[in-house]
Design a protein around this motif. Structure first.
Motif: not given
Length: 197
Positions: A26-35, A168-169, A174-188
């Protein structure tokens, strides 16, 4: 001291080939990809996910599927590497939001826009899922859209002289601004030389 995230119900329904997917720590996972599924409903997404496409006896799928009603379905647990994004699978988990996208003519010149908004229930469940994943996966740091990481183009299905985006997904609605306001994850995002930052 911040409170731990409150777990919410996930429907664990592994794909038939989950055990054939490569295991990872599990410590190999550093990224979430939204589809988005770019399919009409969850049942069709399940059908596509179950299709065997690789010599290993596995197919293409995400880890988590969030239906329009906000229900969260676990098709592949994060301890396994799912096939959901070129070049980033070993380090990432894939979250698929049920949405028609460009279905059914994904690569047709006349289908290169996406009109279905994501539901409030989907977004609330996504926010909760991201918070839980940050608690469960201590190395998790980044978030990206499929379209951010797979920028390849292909000849259009109805006109091979025209190139269209392969992916294109999650798309323009997709409401990126709203999602990024609720998480500390950094957009890659990809660098200008085509590599990811």
């Amino acid at each position: 001291m911040s409170a731990e995230p409150t777990p919410f119900a996930r429907i664990v329904d592994p794909l038939p080939y989950e055990d054939r997917l490569e295991a990872r720590p599990l410590d190999q996972i550093d990224l979430v990809v939204i589809h988005c599924t770019e399919l009409p409903d969850l049942a069709t997404a399940r059908d596509y996910g179950e299709r065997v496409l690789h010599a290993s006896g596995t197919g293409n799928c995400g880890h988590y599927y969030v239906d329009r009603d906000g229900s969260v379905h676990v098709y592949v647990r994060p301890q396994r590497i799912a096939h959901h994004v070129r070049g980033y699978n070993p380090r990432s988990v894939g979250i698929e939001l049920v949405n028609t996208g460009r279905y059914p003519h994904w690569l047709s010149t006349g289908s290169q826009s996406m009109h279905e908004p994501y539901t409030d229930a989907q977004m609330a469940s996504l926010d909760a899922l991201l918070a839980d994943l940050q608690h469960e996966l201590p190395s998790l740091r980044f978030i990206a859209g499929h379209e951010d990481l797979d920028t390849a183009c292909e000849p259009a299905s109805d006109d091979p002289d025209v190139l269209v985006r392969r992916k294109m997904d999650p798309g323009p609605l997709f409401p990126w601004d709203a999602v990024l306001r609720t998480t500390s994850l950094e957009r890659l995002l990809p660098r200008t030389d085509g590599a990811a930052a």
